[in-house]
Design an enzyme around this catalytic site. Structure first.
Site, PDB file in Angstrom:
ATOM      1  N   HIS A  76       0.844  -1.208   0.000  1.00 43.09           N
ATOM      2  CA  HIS A  76       0.000   0.000   0.000  1.00 43.09           C
ATOM      3  C   HIS A  76       0.875   1.252   0.000  1.00 43.09           C
ATOM      4  CE1 HIS A  76      -3.978  -1.827   1.728  1.00 43.09           C
ATOM      5  NE2 HIS A  76      -3.442  -2.583   0.790  1.00 43.09           N
ATOM      6  N   TYR A 205      -9.144   4.727   7.825  1.00 45.36           N
ATOM      7  CA  TYR A 205      -9.380   5.105   9.228  1.00 45.36           C
ATOM      8  C   TYR A 205     -10.481   6.166   9.203  1.00 45.36           C
ATOM      9  CZ  TYR A 205      -4.882   3.025  10.644  1.00 45.36           C
ATOM     10  OH  TYR A 205      -3.840   2.158  10.909  1.00 45.36           O
ATOM     11  N   PRO A 297      -3.795  -0.323  19.091  1.00 46.72           N
ATOM     12  CA  PRO A 297      -3.483  -0.736  17.715  1.00 46.72           C
ATOM     13  C   PRO A 297      -3.759   0.337  16.643  1.00 46.72           C
ATOM     14  CG  PRO A 297      -5.453  -1.835  18.518  1.00 46.72           C
ATOM     15  CD  PRO A 297      -4.889  -1.083  19.672  1.00 46.72           C
ATOM     16  N   LYS A 301       1.382  -0.565  15.335  1.00 49.91           N
ATOM     17  CA  LYS A 301       2.780  -0.661  15.748  1.00 49.91           C
ATOM     18  C   LYS A 301       3.097  -1.896  16.593  1.00 49.91           C
ATOM     19  CE  LYS A 301       3.928   2.857  13.530  1.00 49.91           C
ATOM     20  NZ  LYS A 301       4.409   2.482  12.181  1.00 49.91           N
ATOM     21  N   TYR A 388       4.109   6.348  10.277  1.00 50.72           N
ATOM     22  CA  TYR A 388       3.193   5.237   9.982  1.00 50.72           C
ATOM     23  C   TYR A 388       3.898   4.153   9.153  1.00 50.72           C
ATOM     24  CZ  TYR A 388      -1.148   2.801   8.843  1.00 50.72           C
ATOM     25  OH  TYR A 388      -2.125   1.841   8.727  1.00 50.72           O
TER      26      TYR A 388
HETATM   27  P1  FAS Z   1       2.363 -12.571  21.501  1.00 51.80           P
HETATM   28  O1  FAS Z   1       1.348 -12.262  22.562  1.00 51.80           O
HETATM   29  O2  FAS Z   1       1.940 -12.565  20.068  1.00 51.80           O
HETATM   30  O3  FAS Z   1       3.048 -13.999  21.763  1.00 51.80           O
HETATM   31  C1  FAS Z   1       3.388 -14.406  23.061  1.00 51.80           C
HETATM   32  C2  FAS Z   1       3.339 -15.931  23.087  1.00 51.80           C
HETATM   33  O4  FAS Z   1       3.798 -16.377  24.381  1.00 51.80           O
HETATM   34  C3  FAS Z   1       1.913 -16.466  22.923  1.00 51.80           C
HETATM   35  O5  FAS Z   1       1.868 -17.420  21.891  1.00 51.80           O
HETATM   36  C4  FAS Z   1       1.590 -17.073  24.278  1.00 51.80           C
HETATM   37  O6  FAS Z   1       0.770 -18.226  24.179  1.00 51.80           O
HETATM   38  C5  FAS Z   1       2.972 -17.432  24.805  1.00 51.80           C
HETATM   39  N1  FAS Z   1       3.058 -17.511  26.265  1.00 51.80           N
HETATM   40  C6  FAS Z   1       2.501 -16.669  27.172  1.00 51.80           C
HETATM   41  N2  FAS Z   1       2.807 -17.083  28.430  1.00 51.80           N
HETATM   42  C7  FAS Z   1       3.564 -18.209  28.300  1.00 51.80           C
HETATM   43  C8  FAS Z   1       4.163 -19.106  29.237  1.00 51.80           C
HETATM   44  N3  FAS Z   1       4.045 -18.914  30.550  1.00 51.80           N
HETATM   45  N4  FAS Z   1       4.864 -20.160  28.761  1.00 51.80           N
HETATM   46  C9  FAS Z   1       5.012 -20.343  27.412  1.00 51.80           C
HETATM   47  N5  FAS Z   1       4.463 -19.540  26.476  1.00 51.80           N
HETATM   48  C10 FAS Z   1       3.739 -18.483  26.922  1.00 51.80           C
HETATM   49  N6  FAS Z   1      -1.138  -5.179  16.883  1.00 51.80           N
HETATM   50  C11 FAS Z   1      -1.327  -4.467  15.746  1.00 51.80           C
HETATM   51  O7  FAS Z   1      -0.364  -3.887  15.240  1.00 51.80           O
HETATM   52  N7  FAS Z   1      -2.577  -4.393  15.173  1.00 51.80           N
HETATM   53  C12 FAS Z   1      -3.666  -5.031  15.724  1.00 51.80           C
HETATM   54  O8  FAS Z   1      -4.774  -4.935  15.197  1.00 51.80           O
HETATM   55  C13 FAS Z   1      -3.501  -5.785  16.890  1.00 51.80           C
HETATM   56  N8  FAS Z   1      -4.559  -6.469  17.445  1.00 51.80           N
HETATM   57  C14 FAS Z   1      -4.369  -7.174  18.619  1.00 51.80           C
HETATM   58  C15 FAS Z   1      -5.437  -7.881  19.242  1.00 51.80           C
HETATM   59  C16 FAS Z   1      -5.246  -8.586  20.441  1.00 51.80           C
HETATM   60  C17 FAS Z   1      -6.397  -9.326  21.102  1.00 51.80           C
HETATM   61  C18 FAS Z   1      -3.966  -8.600  21.049  1.00 51.80           C
HETATM   62  C19 FAS Z   1      -3.745  -9.325  22.368  1.00 51.80           C
HETATM   63  C20 FAS Z   1      -2.898  -7.921  20.435  1.00 51.80           C
HETATM   64  C21 FAS Z   1      -3.102  -7.215  19.221  1.00 51.80           C
HETATM   65  N9  FAS Z   1      -2.052  -6.543  18.582  1.00 51.80           N
HETATM   66  C22 FAS Z   1      -2.210  -5.825  17.443  1.00 51.80           C
HETATM   67  C23 FAS Z   1      -0.744  -6.573  19.109  1.00 51.80           C
HETATM   68  C24 FAS Z   1      -0.134  -7.876  18.695  1.00 51.80           C
HETATM   69  O9  FAS Z   1      -0.086  -7.957  17.297  1.00 51.80           O
HETATM   70  C25 FAS Z   1       1.210  -7.929  19.350  1.00 51.80           C
HETATM   71  O10 FAS Z   1       1.942  -6.720  19.180  1.00 51.80           O
HETATM   72  C26 FAS Z   1       2.050  -9.109  18.914  1.00 51.80           C
HETATM   73  O11 FAS Z   1       1.280 -10.268  19.066  1.00 51.80           O
HETATM   74  C27 FAS Z   1       3.315  -9.119  19.758  1.00 51.80           C
HETATM   75  O12 FAS Z   1       3.970 -10.294  19.522  1.00 51.80           O
HETATM   76  P2  FAS Z   1       4.725 -11.056  20.731  1.00 51.80           P
HETATM   77  O13 FAS Z   1       5.496 -10.051  21.496  1.00 51.80           O
HETATM   78  O14 FAS Z   1       5.398 -12.193  20.082  1.00 51.80           O
HETATM   79  O15 FAS Z   1       3.586 -11.531  21.723  1.00 51.80           O
HETATM   80  C1  PHB Z   2      -5.304  -4.744  10.717  1.00 48.50           C
HETATM   81  O1  PHB Z   2      -5.333  -4.899   9.481  1.00 48.50           O
HETATM   82  O2  PHB Z   2      -5.578  -5.660  11.523  1.00 48.50           O
HETATM   83  C2  PHB Z   2      -4.930  -3.394  11.274  1.00 48.50           C
HETATM   84  C3  PHB Z   2      -4.555  -2.374  10.396  1.00 48.50           C
HETATM   85  C4  PHB Z   2      -4.223  -1.130  10.924  1.00 48.50           C
HETATM   86  C5  PHB Z   2      -4.265  -0.929  12.290  1.00 48.50           C
HETATM   87  C6  PHB Z   2      -4.636  -1.968  13.174  1.00 48.50           C
HETATM   88  C7  PHB Z   2      -4.984  -3.205  12.647  1.00 48.50           C
HETATM   89  O3  PHB Z   2      -3.942   0.297  12.802  1.00 48.50           O
END
Ligand code: FAS
Ligand code: PHB
Length: 394
Positions: A76, A205, A297, A301, A388
């Site tokens: 994009h 957005y 989110p 980032k 961004y």
């Molecule tokens: P993660 O949370 O992805 O991974 C951590 C891992 O550790 C998991 O698989 C978990 O099961 C494991 N773990 C936890 N405790 C443990 C233990 N005691 N023993 C072993 N393993 C364990 N970011 C965006 O940019 N856009 C979004 O739209 C967006 N939506 C999100 C929605 C939700 C519900 C959440 C929670 C986050 C969202 N995020 C979003 C942020 C997300 O993308 C995170 O930044 C990303 O998953 C970060 O990656 P990790 O740091 O690897 O953590």
């Molecule tokens: C997504 O595609 O999930 C998305 C895109 C932009 C954002 C957050 C989530 O700021």
């Protein structure tokens, strides 16, 4: 039965951060074991982030983890920001030296990294929850996890806490050794995956008097849409009809609503908050990703910051194991936190600008003024575009 294992780097968590770190260390022949509490199927199906920054995408390609991303990711060059009943386009690439973002679901990144892990033969333990971290101040830190009825003590030189916001790493440390700063918001995001073609080929957005909406995508036939809702609301209060009606209302402009409806395949609610845990190193424990920081989110980032932490942590571990040079390890927390705070500031600014305070007219006017300035002042537009597209690599 208690089993003992040893490695060089213990990685807790198989999200984007843990998996990328495991991939990079294995490429350097640095022994590492990833321990993940959920099943492979679960981590590969979790729907989360969708936008990958320019520099992060380049890094994934450079380290051999971006082949499908390059083939299937949606490039994009602009992003839409709709408000005041009108459509505005921020020309990202024009303002950011030709750089672009790639729309590619986080679960696809996870699938690609797991495939690389399994192909490498390097150990990864699924359905194995880490229940203890010990000896973080010693030269032989260890974790304890349970797997298939056995209790395993896994010892290494270092422990990488990549276990996310709900993990054990940032709680296993003496609270006096870690500071935690947090901000919460009075709203959350209701997110859906719909089997419907995205209306246009860029993210939208939208700031509407009724609330925030985001129109994203995962492919040319799958849309990813979000609504800003009051914190505390539940999915039962949001039947399909209400979700679509609200999306049409908030994404409508003088040219009507572009929203294409379709079967909703997945839905979830995620609260919005900022969290920063500091320092990101305690003894032999290094925190990376959501284990150390959370951003709302709105700025896309979260995952980019997690992968950027790993880029820095890998460089530091590589320098230590190759040259016994500890300077990057000693500087990791300061470097990662400086970048983290930039992501926190940008994500907070985007959140405050796009989520209307329905009950505070003064705040709403300030928000609208900030939004209008993005499209009347090229300097402001350039700063937003560059953050961004590539904040974590600037
Ligand atoms: P993660 O949370 O992805 O991974 C951590 C891992 O550790 C998991 O698989 C978990 O099961 C494991 N773990 C936890 N405790 C443990 C233990 N005691 N023993 C072993 N393993 C364990 N970011 C965006 O940019 N856009 C979004 O739209 C967006 N939506 C999100 C929605 C939700 C519900 C959440 C929670 C986050 C969202 N995020 C979003 C942020 C997300 O993308 C995170 O930044 C990303 O998953 C970060 O990656 P990790 O740091 O690897 O953590
Ligand atoms: C997504 O595609 O999930 C998305 C895109 C932009 C954002 C957050 C989530 O700021």
């Amino acid at each position: 039965m208690v089993i003992s294992r040893t490695t060089q780097v213990v990685i807790v968590g198989a999200g984007p951060a843990g998996l990328l770190l495991g991939h990079l260390l294995t490429q350097d022949n640095i022994d590492n074991i990833i321990v993940e509490r959920r099943s492979r199927e679960h981590v590969e199906s979790r729907v989360r982030a969708g936008v990958i920054e320019y520099g992060v995408a380049q890094f994934l390609r450079d380290v051999g983890a971006g082949e499908r991303l390059a083939r299937e990711g949606l490039v994009h060059h602009g992003v839409q920001m709709w408000f005041d009943g009108r459509r505005h386009r921020l020309p990202l690439s024009d303002l950011a030296d030709g750089k672009s973002i790639i729309v590619y679901g986080q679960q696809e990144v996870v699938k690609d990294l797991i495939a690389l892990r399994l192909a490498s033969g390097a150990p990864i333990e699924f359905s194995a929850e880490v229940t203890e971290l010990d000896g973080l101040a010693s030269d032989t830190p260890s974790v304890v996890y349970e797997s298939q009825g056995d209790v395993v003590r896994l010892e290494g030189d270092y422990v990488a806490g990549c276990d996310g916001s709900l993990g054990i790493s940032n709680r296993a440390v003496d609270p006096s050794a870690l500071g935690r700063m947090e901000r919460t918001y009075p709203f959350a995001w209701l997110g859906i995956i719909a089997q419907a073609p995205p209306a246009i080929d860029e993210l939208i957005y939208a700031r509407h008097a009724r609330g925030f909406a985001l129109y994203s995508m995962r492919s040319h036939s799958i849309s990813r849409l979000y609504l800003g809702i009051d914190a505390g609301e539940t999915l039962t209060e949001w039947p399909d009809s209400r979700i679509w009606e609200e999306l049409h209302t908030r994404l409508a402009t003088e040219d009507g609503s572009p929203v294409q409806e379709g079967p909703i395949l997945e839905r979830s609610i995620a609260g919005l908050r900022n969290v920063v845990v500091a320092p990101m190193r305690v003894g032999r424990l290094f925190l990376a990703g959501d284990a150390a920081h959370i951003v709302p989110p709105t700025g896309a980032k979260g995952m980019n910051a997690a992968l950027s932490d790993v880029r820095d942590l890998h460089r530091a571990l590589h320098a230590w194991y190759r040259d016994r040079d500890a300077r990057l390890l000693d500087g990791y927390s300061e470097l990662a936190l400086e970048r983290t705070w930039r992501a926190e500031e940008f994500s907070t600014s985007m959140t405050q600008m796009l989520h209307p305070y329905s009950d505070l007219p003064f705040e709403s006017e300030i928000q609208l003024t900030r939004l209008r300035q993005v499209f009347s002042n090229e300097t402001i537009a350039t700063v937003l575009a560059r953050n961004y597209v590539d904040l974590n690599s600037l």
